[in-house]
Structure formats: structure tokens, C-alpha cells
Scaffold this motif. Sequence first.
Motif, PDB file in Angstrom:
ATOM      1  N   TYR A  27      -5.687   4.985   8.210  1.00  0.00           N
ATOM      2  CA  TYR A  27      -5.002   5.787   7.188  1.00  0.00           C
ATOM      3  C   TYR A  27      -5.399   7.261   7.288  1.00  0.00           C
ATOM      4  N   ASN A  67      -1.479   0.454   0.070  1.00  0.00           N
ATOM      5  CA  ASN A  67      -2.097  -0.478   1.024  1.00  0.00           C
ATOM      6  C   ASN A  67      -3.375  -1.089   0.448  1.00  0.00           C
ATOM      7  N   ALA A  98      -5.681  -3.785   2.122  1.00  0.00           N
ATOM      8  CA  ALA A  98      -6.351  -3.537   3.401  1.00  0.00           C
ATOM      9  C   ALA A  98      -7.124  -2.220   3.305  1.00  0.00           C
ATOM     10  N   SER A 142      -9.192  -0.086   8.548  1.00  0.00           N
ATOM     11  CA  SER A 142      -7.919   0.317   7.945  1.00  0.00           C
ATOM     12  C   SER A 142      -8.016   1.745   7.411  1.00  0.00           C
TER      13      SER A 142
END
Length: 174
Positions: A106, A94, A97, A102
Motif C-alpha cells: 500500500y 483493505n 489485509a 500488505s
Amino acid sequence: MSLTPAVGQRDHSLGPLDAPVTLVEYGDYECGYCGEAYPVIQAVQRAMGDRLRFVFRNFPMKEVHPHAEHAAELAEAAAAADRFWDMYAVLFENQGALDDDSLFFYGRQVGLGTNEITAALNGRYAHKIKEDFMSGVRSGVNGTPSLFIAGERYDGPRDADSLYAILMAAADET
């Protein structure tokens, strides 16, 4: 021919401790070149199996990658919860981002609590990241990814076949 510090308990490693060859990467989660190296290293790990020990060390280049340090801090929080490699994968998968919102998502995705994530983003693991970074500086790292094979810097081709060949040659020397 800079040498990297010996691999120890403080390192994040995959593969047997007694593997015939060790690959160390100094990396930055926001670095596009590290993102390109991620699937290559995975392919080499699969191909080599127990003949390879892979070590990842943080080298966030925050001057050019503004989210890299917080990403590394979150990875260290995941390590404290024995989820480093899960977070490592999420961050590289990812890369586009990596803002704090974000990263928070995560962190929750890999099972970290709100307090753990907040503490990480507020610098709880800054000392570990600085230790990794300074070990890289002492080894001549000035960009990412920087790879070391059996302690020696490797600046050759970075495709899976080339990396596999050089790692197998190093493994066969032991």
C-alpha cells in the motif's frame, strides 16, 4: 461530555478551517466499527460540503488489533509525503489485509519509497501516534471509533442520516 483538544496544524483534516462544525474521529485502521464508520463519514462529508471539517486522529488499540499501530505509522509516513488521505482510504478499504507485507504494498501504491515505508514500520512516527492516543485518553476515549462534534463527545446513532442531522444542527448553532 468529555471535550477533545482543539484542532491544530498537527491534525489531519479535510474541509475548511472556518467550517461551522468540526467532526473529530479517534480511529483504528483495523477496527471493524471504524471500517463501518468510514463510508458513513464519507457520505456526511459529501452531503455537508464546506460546512464540515473532518479530523482523524490515531487511536490504535494494539492489544486487540495487532496491525493497527503499523497501519497508523504508515499513514503518518504518507502524511509526511502529503498523501495522508490517500493512505487513509487505502487502509480502510483493505482492512482485512493489514500485515506488514500488505502495508508495504500500500505504501508503494500511494507513492512512498522503500526507505520511507521501512522507517515508518520501524517507529519513525511513533511519537505522533502516541500524542494522538494520549489526547484521546485525556478526552475519555476508550474505544473506536470515538466521535466528537464541536468538541463534545458524540455517542448517538452512527448512520449517515442521524450523523448528518446532528452535524447540521451543530453547524446551524454557530
